[in-house]
Design a protein around this motif. Structure first.
Motif, PDB file in Angstrom:
ATOM      1  N   LYS A 431      82.783   2.341 107.772  1.00  0.00           N
ATOM      2  CA  LYS A 431      82.611   3.729 107.339  1.00  0.00           C
ATOM      3  C   LYS A 431      81.735   4.554 108.273  1.00  0.00           C
ATOM      4  O   LYS A 431      82.013   5.712 108.543  1.00  0.00           O
ATOM      5  CB  LYS A 431      82.001   3.751 105.933  1.00  0.00           C
ATOM      6  N   SER A 432      80.643   4.008 108.772  1.00  0.00           N
ATOM      7  CA  SER A 432      79.644   4.825 109.463  1.00  0.00           C
ATOM      8  C   SER A 432      79.796   4.846 110.978  1.00  0.00           C
ATOM      9  O   SER A 432      78.969   5.430 111.672  1.00  0.00           O
ATOM     10  CB  SER A 432      78.241   4.315 109.126  1.00  0.00           C
ATOM     11  N   THR A 433      80.834   4.213 111.532  1.00  0.00           N
ATOM     12  CA  THR A 433      80.973   4.127 112.983  1.00  0.00           C
ATOM     13  C   THR A 433      81.747   5.320 113.515  1.00  0.00           C
ATOM     14  O   THR A 433      82.849   5.610 113.063  1.00  0.00           O
ATOM     15  CB  THR A 433      81.710   2.829 113.374  1.00  0.00           C
ATOM     16  N   PRO A 434      81.196   6.051 114.497  1.00  0.00           N
ATOM     17  CA  PRO A 434      81.873   7.247 115.013  1.00  0.00           C
ATOM     18  C   PRO A 434      83.056   6.896 115.902  1.00  0.00           C
ATOM     19  O   PRO A 434      83.223   5.750 116.329  1.00  0.00           O
ATOM     20  CB  PRO A 434      80.772   7.937 115.824  1.00  0.00           C
ATOM     21  N   ALA A 435      83.884   7.906 116.203  1.00  0.00           N
ATOM     22  CA  ALA A 435      85.000   7.734 117.131  1.00  0.00           C
ATOM     23  C   ALA A 435      84.463   7.412 118.525  1.00  0.00           C
ATOM     24  O   ALA A 435      83.305   7.672 118.849  1.00  0.00           O
ATOM     25  CB  ALA A 435      85.858   8.993 117.154  1.00  0.00           C
ATOM     26  N   PHE A 436      85.323   6.868 119.350  1.00  0.00           N
ATOM     27  CA  PHE A 436      84.928   6.345 120.657  1.00  0.00           C
ATOM     28  C   PHE A 436      85.617   7.146 121.756  1.00  0.00           C
ATOM     29  O   PHE A 436      86.844   7.303 121.753  1.00  0.00           O
ATOM     30  CB  PHE A 436      85.322   4.868 120.732  1.00  0.00           C
ATOM     31  N   ASP A 437      84.848   7.679 122.723  1.00  0.00           N
ATOM     32  CA  ASP A 437      85.368   8.464 123.844  1.00  0.00           C
ATOM     33  C   ASP A 437      85.462   7.556 125.067  1.00  0.00           C
ATOM     34  O   ASP A 437      84.457   7.298 125.746  1.00  0.00           O
ATOM     35  CB  ASP A 437      84.450   9.656 124.127  1.00  0.00           C
ATOM     36  N   TYR A 438      86.664   7.060 125.358  1.00  0.00           N
ATOM     37  CA  TYR A 438      86.830   6.070 126.418  1.00  0.00           C
ATOM     38  C   TYR A 438      86.616   6.672 127.802  1.00  0.00           C
ATOM     39  O   TYR A 438      86.084   6.011 128.696  1.00  0.00           O
ATOM     40  CB  TYR A 438      88.207   5.426 126.318  1.00  0.00           C
ATOM     41  N   HIS A 439      87.038   7.920 128.014  1.00  0.00           N
ATOM     42  CA  HIS A 439      86.870   8.538 129.329  1.00  0.00           C
ATOM     43  C   HIS A 439      85.389   8.620 129.707  1.00  0.00           C
ATOM     44  O   HIS A 439      84.991   8.241 130.823  1.00  0.00           O
ATOM     45  CB  HIS A 439      87.488   9.939 129.351  1.00  0.00           C
ATOM     46  N   THR A 440      84.572   9.110 128.790  1.00  0.00           N
ATOM     47  CA  THR A 440      83.133   9.181 129.046  1.00  0.00           C
ATOM     48  C   THR A 440      82.556   7.793 129.273  1.00  0.00           C
ATOM     49  O   THR A 440      81.723   7.581 130.169  1.00  0.00           O
ATOM     50  CB  THR A 440      82.418   9.857 127.858  1.00  0.00           C
ATOM     51  N   PHE A 441      83.012   6.829 128.476  1.00  0.00           N
ATOM     52  CA  PHE A 441      82.555   5.445 128.616  1.00  0.00           C
ATOM     53  C   PHE A 441      82.854   4.910 130.016  1.00  0.00           C
ATOM     54  O   PHE A 441      81.989   4.309 130.665  1.00  0.00           O
ATOM     55  CB  PHE A 441      83.233   4.576 127.557  1.00  0.00           C
ATOM     56  N   LYS A 442      84.081   5.146 130.510  1.00  0.00           N
ATOM     57  CA  LYS A 442      84.445   4.624 131.836  1.00  0.00           C
ATOM     58  C   LYS A 442      83.583   5.228 132.931  1.00  0.00           C
ATOM     59  O   LYS A 442      83.151   4.521 133.855  1.00  0.00           O
ATOM     60  CB  LYS A 442      85.930   4.901 132.124  1.00  0.00           C
ATOM     61  N   GLU A 443      83.351   6.526 132.883  1.00  0.00           N
ATOM     62  CA  GLU A 443      82.506   7.164 133.893  1.00  0.00           C
ATOM     63  C   GLU A 443      81.106   6.565 133.882  1.00  0.00           C
ATOM     64  O   GLU A 443      80.501   6.336 134.937  1.00  0.00           O
ATOM     65  CB  GLU A 443      82.464   8.673 133.654  1.00  0.00           C
ATOM     66  N   GLN A 444      80.600   6.303 132.710  1.00  0.00           N
ATOM     67  CA  GLN A 444      79.282   5.677 132.602  1.00  0.00           C
ATOM     68  C   GLN A 444      79.286   4.284 133.228  1.00  0.00           C
ATOM     69  O   GLN A 444      78.304   3.891 133.883  1.00  0.00           O
ATOM     70  CB  GLN A 444      78.864   5.589 131.132  1.00  0.00           C
ATOM     71  N   GLN A 445      80.369   3.554 133.044  1.00  0.00           N
ATOM     72  CA  GLN A 445      80.447   2.196 133.592  1.00  0.00           C
ATOM     73  C   GLN A 445      80.517   2.199 135.119  1.00  0.00           C
ATOM     74  O   GLN A 445      79.899   1.347 135.776  1.00  0.00           O
ATOM     75  CB  GLN A 445      81.663   1.458 133.012  1.00  0.00           C
ATOM     76  N   TYR A 446      81.251   3.146 135.710  1.00  0.00           N
ATOM     77  CA  TYR A 446      81.293   3.234 137.177  1.00  0.00           C
ATOM     78  C   TYR A 446      79.899   3.544 137.726  1.00  0.00           C
ATOM     79  O   TYR A 446      79.480   2.975 138.750  1.00  0.00           O
ATOM     80  CB  TYR A 446      82.281   4.318 137.622  1.00  0.00           C
ATOM     81  N   ASP A 447      79.169   4.431 137.057  1.00  0.00           N
ATOM     82  CA  ASP A 447      77.808   4.748 137.501  1.00  0.00           C
ATOM     83  C   ASP A 447      76.880   3.552 137.333  1.00  0.00           C
ATOM     84  O   ASP A 447      76.025   3.283 138.197  1.00  0.00           O
ATOM     85  CB  ASP A 447      77.268   5.953 136.727  1.00  0.00           C
ATOM     86  N   LYS A 448      77.032   2.815 136.237  1.00  0.00           N
ATOM     87  CA  LYS A 448      76.210   1.626 136.028  1.00  0.00           C
ATOM     88  C   LYS A 448      76.519   0.563 137.083  1.00  0.00           C
ATOM     89  O   LYS A 448      75.608  -0.126 137.580  1.00  0.00           O
ATOM     90  CB  LYS A 448      76.450   1.052 134.624  1.00  0.00           C
ATOM     91  N   LEU A 449      77.794   0.426 137.444  1.00  0.00           N
ATOM     92  CA  LEU A 449      78.179  -0.533 138.478  1.00  0.00           C
ATOM     93  C   LEU A 449      77.564  -0.139 139.819  1.00  0.00           C
ATOM     94  O   LEU A 449      77.045  -0.996 140.553  1.00  0.00           O
ATOM     95  CB  LEU A 449      79.700  -0.606 138.591  1.00  0.00           C
ATOM     96  N   ALA A 450      77.623   1.144 140.152  1.00  0.00           N
ATOM     97  CA  ALA A 450      77.018   1.616 141.400  1.00  0.00           C
ATOM     98  C   ALA A 450      75.515   1.351 141.402  1.00  0.00           C
ATOM     99  O   ALA A 450      74.949   0.909 142.421  1.00  0.00           O
ATOM    100  CB  ALA A 450      77.300   3.103 141.587  1.00  0.00           C
ATOM    101  N   ASP A 451      74.844   1.590 140.282  1.00  0.00           N
ATOM    102  CA  ASP A 451      73.401   1.324 140.184  1.00  0.00           C
ATOM    103  C   ASP A 451      73.110  -0.162 140.384  1.00  0.00           C
ATOM    104  O   ASP A 451      72.121  -0.530 141.047  1.00  0.00           O
ATOM    105  CB  ASP A 451      72.874   1.769 138.815  1.00  0.00           C
TER     106      ASP A 451
END
Length: 471
Positions: A431-451
């Motif tokens: 019930k309490s879990t929000p929708a998931f934005d995959y595009h934003t998630f992927k961009e964050q992962q590429y930046d985390k990989l670069a870091d």
């Protein structure tokens, strides 16, 4: 160019990471892999086909993907034959013995060189990737993708080794020593990947490798579990979950013998509302809320094996007890009334009854459909791509009947509106879990990989290497 001591050492992900590093530093990078062997592919905006790994790397580089990034794609159809895709278009099926021969290699070499030249005229730097082991010396004369390609491109080569699998000293030293003198001149650095434990304890190991190989170790990259980048090889499925869980929406992906485009499920796997796992036996479907039939490179053969091993019956039982069944591409074809292959494009079986879950009939055809698609679903604009041989007798992008859903669209699970619709019947579980934005998630992962790469690889040393022109 990133080459490896073997397959699955992490070349593709490291190449993607460097694409993002160079983009962040103000450059205009592009990926390139002369020849890729994978069932995981992607359709460009021109409706042409390339390996999915190069599409991911292009995304990390912030540019649209193009066939020049992967001019040759081999799509295995059996243990001995593959479909050959040249510059985005299939040009026929060949056995391994037929493809890996001297005849015709010069023409293929011209094609990959031309693709690289076009790419290098627009982008800088070009982040190249080798394939498998860099030192398959029995294939040296016909190699299109590793050191001969590096020599043509005058590329600086960085050798990637997987320390997690063991034997890192032998694999690094052996890979370099088996090169020719000319090839060794291009090797400018070594990266030790997938390290576990205290890196400080490997300082002596770094010195030993550098003394043995006379090549600097540019970094030791730790194994990580908190960065999620699409995998190139389906061997990664061995590390996935194979069990259902309570208090989450259980999504079971049916493991097929010829499963293709397994990255269709990456977005759903990261959704906090979902527990996604892979099903190989009928009992694995007992607790599934949603069952997904994925794409297949051999629809009729996979459908035959689903029937033979009881999985077809288990899927139908799951639907009867209230589960949602989703078929993507070949899985969609299996959900229909029949799949026919009168010309025998897939094999000897020319007709197979479908699961009878959707009112469609499919005929396998010679022509391959590859295209990107944009469509409306639940009032929102969605995007994806199609790659399939076969025509079904419906014009619907998505066919829905009584919790049975079929579509040819790969990447459909990357769209929030479709995923929300798919999960809606089971929302009481989360019930309490929000929708998931995959595009934003992927961009964050590429930046985390670069870091992550910046932290453990000597990036200034990499730039110093690139400043010296190779002749």
């Amino acid at each position: 160019m990133f080459v490896g001591t073997g397959s699955d050492v992490g070349k593709s992900v490291i190449a993607a990471g460097f694409c993002r590093v160079f983009l962040q530093d103000g450059y205009h990078p592009a990926p390139f892999k002369a020849q890729n062997m994978s069932l995981n592919s992607y359709a460009t905006s021109e409706g042409l086909e390339i390996g999915r790994a190069q599409a991911v790397q292009a995304e990390a580089a912030g540019i649209p993907c193009h066939t020049d990034m992967n001019p040759i794609l081999l799509k295995p159809q059996s243990d001995h034959t593959s479909q050959v895709v040249l510059n985005g278009k299939p040009v026929g099926n060949q056995s391994a013995g037929s493809y890996f021969r001297n005849e015709g290699r010069d023409e293929l070499r011209k094609e990959v060189h031309a693709a690289f030249d076009r790419l290098a005229s627009v982008y800088n730097p070009v982040v190249m990737e080798g394939a498998g082991s860099v030192s398959e010396i029995n294939l040296r004369k016909i190699d299109l993708v590793n050191m001969p390609m590096a020599i043509y491109a005058k590329a600086d080569v960085i050798l990637v080794a997987d320390i997690d699998r063991g034997g890192v000293f032998a694999s690094v030293y052996g890979s370099i020593m088996l090169m020719t003198e000319e090839e060794r001149k291009h090797v400018k650095g070594i990266i030790i990947n997938k390290f576990r434990g205290d890196i400080e304890l490997f300082r002596d190991g770094v010195k030993i490798i550098e003394e043995l190989c006379h090549v600097p170790v540019l970094g030791v990259i730790p194994y990580y579990n908190d960065i999620h980048i699409e995998e190139e090889d389906s061997v990664s499925l061995e590390r996935k979950s194979y069990n259902s869980q309570r208090s989450m929406i259980n999504v079971a992906v049916v493991l097929l013998r010829h499963m293709s485009n397994f990255t269709d499920f990456d977005a759903l796997e990261q959704d906090p509302r979902v527990h996604l796992y892979y099903a190989s036996t009928p009992d694995d479907l007992n607790d599934a809320d949603i069952v997904i039939l994925p794409g297949s490179k051999s629809t009729i053969d996979d459908l035959y094996h689903l029937r033979r091993h009881g999985m077809a019956e288990a899927i139908i039982r799951a639907r009867r007890r209230g589960a949602t069944i989703l078929g993507i591409c070949g899985g969609y074809q299996m959900m229909g009334q029949s799949v026919e292959d009168p010309e025998g494009f897939e094999g000897d079986i020319t007709n197979m009854p479908g699961l009878g879950l959707l009112p469609v009939h499919t005929t396998i055809t010679a022509e391959k459909i590859t295209r990107q698609v944009t469509f409306l679903f639940d009032g929102k604009t969605c995007q994806g791509y199609e790659i399939h041989q076969g025509i079904s007798d419906t014009d619907e992008v998505i066919l829905i009947e009584d919790r049975c859903i079929g579509t040819y669209v790969h990447g459909i699970l990357d769209n929030t509106s479709f995923v929300d619709y798919l999960l809606r019947p089971y929302k009481e579980k989360v019930k309490s879990t929000p929708a998931f934005d995959y595009h934003t998630f992927k961009e964050q992962q590429y930046d985390k990989l670069a870091d992550h790469i910046r932290r453990y690889v000597d990036i200034p040393a990499v730039y110093r290497i690139l400043e010296v022109k190779n002749e």
